[in-house]
Design an enzyme around this catalytic site. Structure first.
Site, PDB file in Angstrom:
ATOM      1  N   GLU A   1      -5.441 -21.299  12.231  1.00 15.06           N
ATOM      2  CA  GLU A   1      -7.052 -22.084  12.615  1.00 15.06           C
ATOM      3  C   GLU A   1      -6.142 -23.159  13.880  1.00 15.06           C
ATOM      4  O   GLU A   1      -6.969 -23.089  15.025  1.00 15.06           O
ATOM      5  CB  GLU A   1      -8.287 -22.523  11.703  1.00 15.06           C
TER       6      GLU A   1
ATOM      7  N   GLU B   1       2.970 -26.427   8.542  1.00  9.62           N
ATOM      8  CA  GLU B   1       2.922 -26.294  10.089  1.00  9.62           C
ATOM      9  C   GLU B   1       2.214 -26.191  10.867  1.00  9.62           C
ATOM     10  O   GLU B   1       1.761 -25.800  11.846  1.00  9.62           O
ATOM     11  CB  GLU B   1       4.449 -25.543  10.096  1.00  9.62           C
TER      12      GLU B   1
ATOM     13  N   GLN C   1       0.369  -1.033  -0.150  1.00 12.67           N
ATOM     14  CA  GLN C   1      -0.125   0.264   0.135  1.00 12.67           C
ATOM     15  C   GLN C   1       0.987   1.515  -0.196  1.00 12.67           C
ATOM     16  O   GLN C   1       0.417   1.815  -1.019  1.00 12.67           O
ATOM     17  CB  GLN C   1      -0.886   0.261   1.635  1.00 12.67           C
TER      18      GLN C   1
HETATM   19  N1  CAA Z   1       3.271 -32.445  21.996  1.00 18.55           N
HETATM   20  C1  CAA Z   1       3.042 -34.624  22.190  1.00 18.55           C
HETATM   21  N2  CAA Z   1       2.148 -34.630  21.804  1.00 18.55           N
HETATM   22  C2  CAA Z   1       1.228 -33.739  22.101  1.00 18.55           C
HETATM   23  C3  CAA Z   1       0.815 -32.587  21.454  1.00 18.55           C
HETATM   24  C4  CAA Z   1       1.958 -32.284  21.781  1.00 18.55           C
HETATM   25  N3  CAA Z   1       2.313 -30.685  21.340  1.00 18.55           N
HETATM   26  N4  CAA Z   1       0.064 -32.615  21.743  1.00 18.55           N
HETATM   27  C5  CAA Z   1      -1.005 -33.301  21.680  1.00 18.55           C
HETATM   28  N5  CAA Z   1      -0.291 -34.985  22.231  1.00 18.55           N
HETATM   29  C6  CAA Z   1      -0.866 -35.823  22.341  1.00 18.55           C
HETATM   30  C7  CAA Z   1      -1.608 -35.877  23.386  1.00 18.55           C
HETATM   31  O1  CAA Z   1      -1.528 -36.191  24.369  1.00 18.55           O
HETATM   32  C8  CAA Z   1      -2.944 -37.178  22.569  1.00 18.55           C
HETATM   33  O2  CAA Z   1      -2.060 -38.210  23.325  1.00 18.55           O
HETATM   34  P1  CAA Z   1      -3.113 -38.850  24.398  1.00 18.55           P
HETATM   35  O3  CAA Z   1      -3.843 -40.137  23.138  1.00 18.55           O
HETATM   36  O4  CAA Z   1      -2.152 -39.811  24.858  1.00 18.55           O
HETATM   37  O5  CAA Z   1      -3.551 -38.199  25.047  1.00 18.55           O
HETATM   38  C9  CAA Z   1      -1.979 -37.075  21.219  1.00 18.55           C
HETATM   39  O6  CAA Z   1      -1.291 -36.153  21.144  1.00 18.55           O
HETATM   40  C10 CAA Z   1      -3.614 -36.655  20.165  1.00 18.55           C
HETATM   41  O7  CAA Z   1      -3.552 -35.422  20.764  1.00 18.55           O
HETATM   42  P2  CAA Z   1      -5.541 -34.891  20.145  1.00 18.55           P
HETATM   43  O8  CAA Z   1      -6.083 -35.830  20.411  1.00 18.55           O
HETATM   44  O9  CAA Z   1      -5.133 -33.533  20.975  1.00 18.55           O
HETATM   45  O10 CAA Z   1      -4.777 -34.767  18.907  1.00 18.55           O
HETATM   46  P3  CAA Z   1      -5.893 -34.360  17.028  1.00 18.55           P
HETATM   47  O11 CAA Z   1      -6.521 -35.327  16.161  1.00 18.55           O
HETATM   48  O12 CAA Z   1      -6.945 -33.538  17.838  1.00 18.55           O
HETATM   49  O13 CAA Z   1      -4.869 -32.860  16.164  1.00 18.55           O
HETATM   50  C11 CAA Z   1      -4.660 -31.284  15.834  1.00 18.55           C
HETATM   51  C12 CAA Z   1      -4.648 -32.319  17.043  1.00 18.55           C
HETATM   52  C13 CAA Z   1      -3.481 -29.739  16.625  1.00 18.55           C
HETATM   53  C14 CAA Z   1      -5.012 -30.299  15.498  1.00 18.55           C
HETATM   54  C15 CAA Z   1      -3.304 -31.593  14.879  1.00 18.55           C
HETATM   55  O14 CAA Z   1      -3.429 -32.353  14.178  1.00 18.55           O
HETATM   56  C16 CAA Z   1      -2.669 -30.489  14.292  1.00 18.55           C
HETATM   57  O15 CAA Z   1      -1.174 -30.284  15.034  1.00 18.55           O
HETATM   58  N6  CAA Z   1      -2.773 -30.204  13.638  1.00 18.55           N
HETATM   59  C17 CAA Z   1      -1.647 -29.610  11.956  1.00 18.55           C
HETATM   60  C18 CAA Z   1      -0.691 -30.386  11.360  1.00 18.55           C
HETATM   61  C19 CAA Z   1       0.254 -30.006  10.681  1.00 18.55           C
HETATM   62  O16 CAA Z   1       1.006 -28.341  11.786  1.00 18.55           O
HETATM   63  N7  CAA Z   1       0.332 -30.138   9.947  1.00 18.55           N
HETATM   64  C20 CAA Z   1       1.780 -29.540   8.959  1.00 18.55           C
HETATM   65  C21 CAA Z   1       2.646 -30.652   8.448  1.00 18.55           C
HETATM   66  S1  CAA Z   1       4.328 -29.885   8.136  1.00 18.55           S
HETATM   67  C22 CAA Z   1       4.730 -28.859   7.784  1.00 18.55           C
HETATM   68  O17 CAA Z   1       3.673 -27.735   7.363  1.00 18.55           O
HETATM   69  C23 CAA Z   1       6.248 -29.056   6.986  1.00 18.55           C
HETATM   70  C24 CAA Z   1       6.492 -28.043   5.792  1.00 18.55           C
HETATM   71  O18 CAA Z   1       6.941 -28.441   4.657  1.00 18.55           O
HETATM   72  C25 CAA Z   1       7.399 -26.782   5.954  1.00 18.55           C
END
Ligand code: CAA
Length: 374
Positions: free
Chosen positions: A364, A360, A333
């Site tokens: 949301e 990553e 801008q």
């Molecule tokens: N560290 C370790 N363990 C964790 C954690 C963390 N930060 N957060 C949650 N957990 C554990 C939980 O305690 C749980 O364990 P239990 O089953 O033993 O209780 C387990 O992990 C599952 O947790 P949730 O049920 O909360 O998981 P979810 O399926 O609801 O997902 C989410 C949570 C935050 C949505 C996750 O799926 C997420 O971060 N999604 C986004 C994925 C992402 O960031 N993708 C990026 C791809 S890589 C990339 O972009 C790289 C590149 O090329 C640059």
């Protein structure tokens, strides 16, 4: 206040970025050319495994050093910054935290010293934000795992030597049936699939990586069977701080360009910097960048102190990526019509900024992570 050691690494990265990267960034973006030589030089400076102990091939510095260096590299070239960030955070870090001594010796040493490059294979066509919905399978057979599946949007996918790959070892256990593996990309059955043509960070490679009946030795299981999803989330916590630093760097580049331009561009008989409308925009940009940087540094310091830092990493990434988007939009801008052309760098900063709100973990997803801690 930064310590002398932190100032040293910041100065080193800044001077390298200004002398060896910034003049090439425009052409690398235009040609979508992977910056091979720059990455080799980053490796020689010890910037591909900053927080890995020297005994494991790294520089043995703390996480604050890592984000200080990454911000400087991102000011010059956001593509170079993401290549560096993936190798440091998403590849070296899980190997350091979860790797066996043999895995560290064989894989972490060359990766952290930058002799090899890594990628992180989590996302799939149907597993983006819902990373637990892995369809890639690793079936145990005669002391090996047979890996089959397709990974999407893999940064460094075309160039990487080593991949951290997530796959289901037990489909019935859903997320608890996911395991992580260290995979050599040269192994039979691995192919680089579609190479993405991206809006921004165009000099970094991004592709599908396809695994077809790849034989993975049992000793290449990273951590334990079923621990893969937690390894992925723990790794992403760290990666998100890096993307926060990259975002701060992109935003700073846009602020610096817009401030310089506002001081030289004259309209209505005076530099546009003299107009309050422009001053307010620049003041907001500078304030938001400082706030974003403080969030990034807080998360890095907590991580280095072995504190929980998942929420703080998500806050840093959320705020810094939104700041990068807002600041680069406002920078265009300020440049007016010129900002919309490729004659000035701000349109590149704008295109580079957008991905920081997506990879990553989208903004949301960061809010979900933050809310889960409230
Ligand atoms: N560290 C370790 N363990 C964790 C954690 C963390 N930060 N957060 C949650 N957990 C554990 C939980 O305690 C749980 O364990 P239990 O089953 O033993 O209780 C387990 O992990 C599952 O947790 P949730 O049920 O909360 O998981 P979810 O399926 O609801 O997902 C989410 C949570 C935050 C949505 C996750 O799926 C997420 O971060 N999604 C986004 C994925 C992402 O960031 N993708 C990026 C791809 S890589 C990339 O972009 C790289 C590149 O090329 C640059």
């Amino acid at each position: 206040m930064l310590s002398e050691q932190h100032k040293l690494i910041q100065d080193l990265a800044r001077s390298f970025a200004q002398k060896e990267i910034s003049m090439y960034a425009k052409a690398l973006d235009a040609e979508g050319k992977f910056p091979t030589e720059i990455i080799q030089k980053l490796a020689a400076l010890g910037l591909m495994g900053i927080s890995v102990p020297q005994s494991d091939g790294g520089s043995g510095l703390d996480h604050l050093s890592y984000v200080l260096a990454l911000e400087e590299i991102a000011v010059a070239c956001a593509s170079t910054a993401v290549i560096m960030s993936v190798n440091n955070s998403l590849v070296c870090e899980p190997l350091l935290l979860f790797g066996s001594e043999a895995q560290k010796k064989k894989y972490l040493v060359p990766l952290a010293s930058g002799k090899q490059l890594g990628c992180f294979c989590l996302s799939e066509p149907d597993a983006g934000s819902d990373a637990g919905n892995q369809q890639t399978v690793a079936q145990k057979k005669e002391g090996k795992y047979i890996l089959t599946g397709t990974k999407n949007f893999i940064t460094n996918g075309p160039q990487a030597d080593i991949a951290i790959v997530f796959a289901k070892t037990d489909r019935t256990l859903k997320k608890k049936g996911i395991s992580a593996f260290v995979v050599e990309k040269k192994w039979p059955g691995i192919e680089v699939g579609k190479i993405e043509k991206k809006m921004g960070i165009r000099a970094s490679g991004c592709s599908q990586v396809i695994f077809q009946d790849v034989e993975v030795p049992a000793e290449n299981l990273l951590g334990e069977e079923g621990q893969g999803f937690k390894i992925a989330l723990r790794t992403l916590d760290s990666g998100r701080i890096g993307i926060g630093a990259q975002s701060v760097g992109i935003a700073r580049a846009a602020l610096e360009a817009a401030t310089a331009y506002a001081k030289e561009r004259k309209q209505f008989g005076q530099p546009i910097f003299e107009f309050q409308a422009i001053q307010w925009m620049l003041a907001d940009m500078a304030t938001q960048i400082d706030a974003a940087r403080l969030l990034v540094h807080r998360a890095a310091i907590l991580q280095g102190a072995n504190h929980s830092f998942s929420k703080e990493a998500a806050m840093a990434k959320l705020y810094a990526s939104q700041t990068a988007m807002k600041v680069t939009t406002d920078a265009i801008q300020i440049f007016g019509g010129y900002g919309y052309t490729q004659d000035y760098p701000v349109e590149r900063f704008f295109r580079d900024a957008k991905i920081t709100e997506i990879y990553e973990g989208t903004s949301e997803i960061q809010r979900l992570v933050i809310a889960a801690h409230l």
